[in-house]
Structures are given as C-alpha cells and as structure tokens.
Motif scaffolding. Structure first.
Motif, mmCIF file in Angstrom:
data_model
loop_
_atom_site.group_PDB
_atom_site.id
_atom_site.type_symbol
_atom_site.label_atom_id
_atom_site.label_comp_id
_atom_site.label_asym_id
_atom_site.label_seq_id
_atom_site.Cartn_x
_atom_site.Cartn_y
_atom_site.Cartn_z
ATOM 1 N N ILE A 139 0.880 -1.182 0.000
ATOM 2 C CA ILE A 139 0.000 0.000 0.000
ATOM 3 C C ILE A 139 0.910 1.222 0.000
ATOM 4 N N THR A 178 -4.763 -1.601 9.293
ATOM 5 C CA THR A 178 -5.691 -0.730 8.579
ATOM 6 C C THR A 178 -5.062 0.648 8.460
ATOM 7 N N SER A 208 -9.111 9.876 -0.435
ATOM 8 C CA SER A 208 -8.370 9.054 0.525
ATOM 9 C C SER A 208 -9.119 7.736 0.677
ATOM 10 N N TYR A 209 -8.364 6.657 0.791
ATOM 11 C CA TYR A 209 -8.957 5.339 0.911
ATOM 12 C C TYR A 209 -8.511 4.698 2.219
ATOM 13 N N THR A 210 -9.458 4.120 2.944
ATOM 14 C CA THR A 210 -9.078 3.323 4.101
ATOM 15 C C THR A 210 -8.954 1.883 3.636
ATOM 16 N N LEU A 211 -7.766 1.335 3.820
ATOM 17 C CA LEU A 211 -7.495 -0.007 3.301
ATOM 18 C C LEU A 211 -7.007 -0.913 4.419
ATOM 19 N N GLU A 212 -7.341 -2.182 4.274
ATOM 20 C CA GLU A 212 -6.925 -3.155 5.272
ATOM 21 C C GLU A 212 -6.171 -4.273 4.565
ATOM 22 N N SER A 213 -5.124 -4.727 5.189
ATOM 23 C CA SER A 213 -4.378 -5.840 4.611
ATOM 24 C C SER A 213 -3.958 -6.804 5.710
#
Ligand SMILES: Cc1cc2nc3c(=O)[nH]c(=O)nc-3n(C[C@H](O)[C@H](O)[C@H](O)COP(=O)(O)OP(=O)(O)OC[C@H]3O[C@@H](n4cnc5c(N)ncnc54)[C@H](O)[C@@H]3O)c2cc1C
Ligand SMILES: Nc1ncnc2c1ncn2[C@@H]1O[C@H](COP(=O)(O)O)[C@@H](O)[C@H]1O
Lengths: 334, 280
Positions: free
Chosen positions: B158, B173, B182-187
C-alpha cells in the motif's frame, strides 16, 4: 536502425478516476502518436474498471489509440496493485509492447514498479520528456535533485517503461472519427482479499493540480488566520489557496494545499506567492506557472528571481489593498 | 512462498509479536551536495550523509507499531560502509537490529537491482509481517523501490500511507492517499507499506539512546552472505536495466521580475495584470 523499421508498439495504461479517464492518459496517447509517426508502429491502450463501458473506452481511440484492451470487472473497484499488476503483466506477455507509459500519479507510481519488477525491466520515474534518438531508442528525460539537473535515462531491457508527469505533454484534439479496435479481456481475479477497502473513499475537496489561479501563502503569514485573507483574494479571482510546507507542518492548513517537492506540482495561469521565500523545494512545484507574482517584505528573497512581478512589502498591507481595489473596480463596472 | 509461510507461522505462535523490517537509505544532505556534471554522479564527499528524510517517518511508524503491539524491528539498508552511521542513527531512533548490505557488486544499482538485493536479504531474514519504507529517496527520487520489493516477494503493498488507523496481530488498517480521494485499506500480513511525511512526526533520539546506539553492532552482509537468495547478475550496475546517458545541469530559470518597492505602484501594475488576464 533495424529496430526502427519494425516500428513500435506503445502501450498506454489508462487511469480512471471514478467514471472519467484522467487527462494524463490523453497526454500520453498524444505523445505516443508523435513517436509512432516517427518510427512507425501502433499505439495500444489498456483500461481497468468496474463500470467502464465500450463507449467510454472508445475515448482512448479518439485521443490516439489504435487498439484498446478493456478489462471490465467489479474487482477493479478497489485499487489493489497486486491484482492490477497481475492482469497487466499477463497482457504485456501476450502483446509484447516495446514501450509502456503510465502517468506519474499515485496510480501509476504504485502500479508501475510492480509491473516493471515482474517483467524484469527498467522503469524511469516522473519523466518530463520522451524522445527517440538517432538509433531509434527511447530517451527518457527526468528532473533530479529537486529539479537542479535533468537526466537522460536509457533502458537496456524490453519493454522500456516510464511514468510521465501530468501536464507536461500535449493531448491531441479529440477526434471522434478515428477508428480502432476495442478488445474485451477477461480479468484474472487473483489476490482479491489481500487489500480490502474499508468504508467509502473520501473525496478530496481541493484539486490544486488543475487550478488556474493560485494564491499561496508561506511561513510569512505568521498564523493560520492569514489564510482567511488569502482565501478571500483567491475566491475573488476564482482561484484556490496554495501553501508552502511550513504552514502545513504547523497545522495552519491542510496538506492538500501544499505545493512543491513533497506536495503538488502546479501549473496555473497565475501564481501569487505571499510570504514565501522561494526555496528550491517550493520552486520545484510552481516554477512553470504562466505568471508569477511575489509579495515579500525581503527584497533579497529568491522568489523574486523567478517572479514576473514583485512587490516588496507587508502582505497584510498589500493583500487588503488588492482586495479593496478589485472590489472597487467591479462595483464601478457593475 | 517459503518466507510467507514462516512469517504466518511466527505471527500465530508469538501472538502480538510483530516482525517489522524498515528500509532505510543513507543519502547526502540534498541542500548541500554537488554533482559531477561529467559522470552524472553526485559527489558524496561534498556533503554530510544522513538518513533519507522520508525514511525517518518509516522508522517512527515502526516504533509506534512496536509500542502498541510488541515486536522486533530490523532496519535494512544497502549502501557503502559509511551507511553504518545512518543505521546506528536508526538504532538510536528505536530499531532493534540493523543490517547493511555492502559489497562492490551491489554498487551502481538502479531501483530494480536495489530491489533484488533488498528482497534477497528480506528472504534471508525470513519472518516478517510488515515492511515499511519511505515515500521516496531525495537522491534517487523514484519511489519505486518499495513496490518493486513487494512484487519480488510476492506480497501486497500500500503506497502513500498518511495514517495508520489500527494494527492487530494479523492485519493492519491504514489510510492511503490519491490525488482525488483518501482510501481506508486493510491488509493481512505480510504487507509492505510506503508512508508519507504526514503519517507521524519523527521523534528525536535521546542522548541516552544515542550513546547506546554508538555501541550497537550493525551486521554487515556481503554478496556471499546472500548466496542462495540473490542472483548476482541481477544486482549492482550489471543488473541495472536503466542507465544515465547524460546529465544536464539546469540553469536556474529566472524571469525578469518587475519589482516594486512602492506598494502603490506595485498595486497599479498588478491591477493591469489582472485586467490583462481577464480577472477584473
Ligand atoms: C536523475 C536520475 C534519475 C534516475 N531515474 C531512475 C529511474 O527512474 N528508474 C531507475 O530504475 N533508475 C533511475 N535512476 C537510477 C537510479 O535512481 C539509481 O538507483 C540511483 O541514482 C542510485 O544512485 P545512487 O546515487 O544512490 O547510487 P550511487 O551514487 O551509485 O551510490 C549509492 C548506491 O550505490 C551502492 N554502493 C556504493 N558503494 C557500495 C558498496 N561498497 N557496497 C554496496 N553498495 C554500494 C549503494 O547501493 C548505494 O545505494 C536514475 C538516476 C538518476 C541520476
Ligand atoms: N539502498 C537502499 N537501501 C534501503 N532502502 C532503500 C534503498 N533505496 C531505497 N530504499 C527504500 O525505498 C524507498 C523509496 O526509494 P526510491 O525508490 O529510491 O525513491 C526509500 O524511502 C527507502 O525506504
């Protein structure tokens, strides 16, 4: 030379922002046409999206693509670089482009390196010019060391890959009579669960990169209050407020307003710099503005060297006078 | 794949103990450095060396994650012997272990060759949950190394992480920035994150931590130490697909500034300018 006779296959990776194709894509198509007109060859484009249809994809043809590969699938609604890269790499292995171009945007700069590493090839970042030399090889020109030097980079491997800065190359006029092929591709849906979007994307309120008029403030503003004044001038002129780095660091204004090396690169018709000294890092982001005005109390400030017009003075005196004058003229005309 | 399995195993076994790797490059102080116009190289002796400013944010992010979750932070750098001083600085800032990849055969690397070498060392380290790197280096200025390393390790990445929202023992997160949103991303783990300057304010090392760091051991790995992990044809100058053909020193683009010391005069001229641009 032998290479030249065979022509070039250039692949432009289109960038979608929501439903629209970002203009950097059209600029890359324009440059690609210029190259193939010189060397022979074809311009391909590829677009990934969850809702992009053939009508939208045909815009890529109108701006210069001969062939468009269309990946339409809901999986592309999340920018998962692993998934995008997998599909793009697969396409490149099938189509074997000589050159791959992407915008030097968040999208291109995140996706490009993955693809380059997978294809075991070189990638040149943030190019501002692309040329073909007498041997038919691509020269990639990019600024380095905060714009102090320009490097000409060549790539030994194939394909040659570059990310190209937005608003330095020229798109061609849209030509709806241009014809080309749209080829629908089936997405390989791998790595879907590796990156998950939580909630909705939060759109940004400001698009400073495309602004035509920018009134920018620096540390010389002294406090967050100063931006209210600049905001008033900006809105009178139909523009937006920009900033150097210190005000952002001090929390006077949001990061989206920052111009320069670690902020945005802008190219407005008019840039009014107030209380900004003109460090190399700031100039990096705005020196290509059409007209630059500087208001600074220090006559030896470097910003005056790059400005077209300068007023040596206190911005808290000058700006209110400017606002008053603009209002006066408008009411006398209106 | 092997690395992936091991790391999943370790994070399950040692609940909440995360293995974090930070990629750190030593760079010349960009304000003062000079270039050799002939060779297109920078004259590293002309300016003091320091940790790439963007990498300070990556170190701080690692330290903050460790403070919350527990864990072990390794700083990894490829560069000449002098880079040991930057790695000691990283130790003073809170990393637990430091490794320098040093070998003549690593020198002259472009981003791909750098990434092959770093990825080989990471495979040798074996277990890792989070890899952190800076947005870009001030000398290379490509921001490519992070994503290339992630691709070579076959793990997700990311970019443009401006905020770390939550870390758990098996996922993270974050907020990732793009120009328009803006993006909230989880990995899950392992994952590589490239952080921007907004992610935190790096703390200054304390005097005590500096003293301790001075005595800390920086591991030096040469080409032989990476055998089995690195194909030397892919490293250094020989393994670099890009090369600098020519460097042009930019003349400062100055404009003929019409400077007014009399505010009234200046204002009149500005009004004429605004008129000419159709703004008033
Ligand atoms: C303007 C410009 C733009 C570029 N753009 C791109 C691009 O877009 N894409 C791309 O792939 N490449 C590009 N390159 C090349 C790429 O950025 C290089 O990776 C970068 O210039 C590295 O150079 P450096 O200054 O760090 O390395 P150098 O000055 O060559 O030296 C530093 C590096 O050499 C190594 N080194 C030196 N001595 C030793 C030693 N004894 N042991 C181990 N390592 C050693 C270290 O790895 C260190 O990182 C560009 C180069 C320039 C000059
Ligand atoms: N030689 C190196 N050693 C360790 N990390 C590096 C090296 N080069 C780049 N990186 C990491 O990759 C990031 C991006 O670098 P770059 O692609 O050179 O702009 C940096 O901020 C570092 O975290």
């Amino acid at each position: 030379m032998g290479d030249k006779a065979q022509g070039r296959k250039i692949l432009v990776v289109a960038e979608l922002r929501g439903e629209t194709i970002h203009p950097v894509t059209f600029e890359l198509l324009g440059k690609s046409r210029e190259i193939v007109e010189h060397t022979g060859g074809e311009v391909y484009s590829v677009v990934f999206g969850s809702s992009i249809d053939k009508a939208k994809a045909s815009e890529l043809i109108h701006y210069g693509a001969d062939r468009v590969f269309l990946f339409k699938d809901p999986v592309f609604s999340v920018l998962n670089p692993m998934l995008y890269a997998y599909n793009l790499v697969k396409l490149c292995r099938e189509e074997k482009p000589d050159i791959i171009l992407m915008g030097a945007t968040c999208f291109g700069r995140s996706l490009g390196p993955r693809v380059a590493a997978a294809l075991k090839t070189g990638l040149t970042a943030d190019c501002i010019d692309l040329r073909i030399d007498e041997n038919g090889e691509l020269i990639q020109v990019r600024p380095a060391f905060v714009g102090n030097i320009l490097a000409h980079i060549k790539t030994k491997t194939k394909p040659v890959m570059s990310t190209v800065r937005y608003r330095v190359m020229k798109a061609r006029e849209k030509d709806e009579s241009r014809s080309g092929l749209i080829i629908e591709k089936t997405a390989e849906k791998l790595f879907q669960d590796r990156i998950r979007l939580v909630g909705e994307a939060v759109p940004k309120r400001l698009n400073i990169t495309d602004a035509e008029i920018i009134v920018a403030g620096g540390r010389g503003l002294g406090s967050a209050e100063g931006f209210k004044l600049l905001g008033e001038l900006a809105s009178l002129l139909g523009g937006v407020v920009g900033s150097s780095r210190p005000p952002v660091d001090d929390g006077w204004i949001r990061k989206e307003h920052q111009v320069g090396y670690s902020g945005s690169i802008v190219k407005p018709r008019l840039y009014i710099a107030c209380g900004i000294s003109g460090s190399p890092q700031h100039l990096f982001g705005m020196k290509d503005a059409e007209t630059i005005v500087a208001i600074n109390s220090d006559p030896s400030a470097p910003i005056f060297r790059v400005a077209d017009y300068g007023i040596v003075g206190d911005l808290y005196q000058v700006i209110p006078l400017m606002i008053k004058e603009i209002k006066a003229r408008r009411s006398s005309v209106g | 794949m092997e690395g992936l399995k091991t790391s999943l195993k370790t994070s399950v076994l040692l609940k909440q103990l995360l293995n974090i790797i930070v990629l750190v490059k030593q760079v010349p102080d960009i304000e003062r450095v000079k270039f050799d116009v002939e060779t297109g190289r920078i004259d590293r002796s002309s300016a003091p060396a320091e940790i790439n400013p963007f990498d300070l944010n990556a170190i701080e992010a690692a330290v903050q994650i460790k403070e919350k979750m527990g864990g072990f932070i390794t700083a990894l750098s490829m560069g000449p012997m002098q880079a040991v001083s930057s790695l000691r600085d990283a130790v003073a800032r809170g990393v637990d272990d430091a490794i320098l990849l040093e070998d003549r055969r690593f020198a002259g690397a472009d981003t791909l060759a750098t990434s092959h070498t770093l990825a080989a060392a990471i495979r040798k380290i074996g277990s890792y949950d989070i890899i952190l790197c800076g947005e870009k280096t001030v000398d290379g200025d490509t921001g490519q190394v992070g994503a290339e390393v992630a691709q070579l390790l076959e793990i997700p990445h990311i970019y443009y992480v401006s905020r770390i929202i939550r870390v758990s023992e098996n996922s993270i997160t974050v907020v990732s920035e793009a120009e328009n949103a803006s993006y909230t991303l989880e990995s899950g783990f392992p994952v590589l994150l490239s952080v921007t300057r907004d992610v935190n304010k790096p703390r200054l090392p304390t005097l005590k931590s500096k003293m301790k760091a001075m005595k800390s051991e920086v591991k030096i790995w040469h080409a032989e130490d990476l055998s089995g992990f690195l194909d030397l044809d892919k490293a250094g100058y020989a393994g670099s697909p890009t090369w600098v053909q020519k460097v042009i020193v930019q003349k400062e683009k100055t404009r003929q500034c019409r400077i007014h010391r009399q505010v009234e005069d200046g204002l009149q001229e500005l009004m004429r300018l605004l008129e000419a641009k159709g703004l008033v």
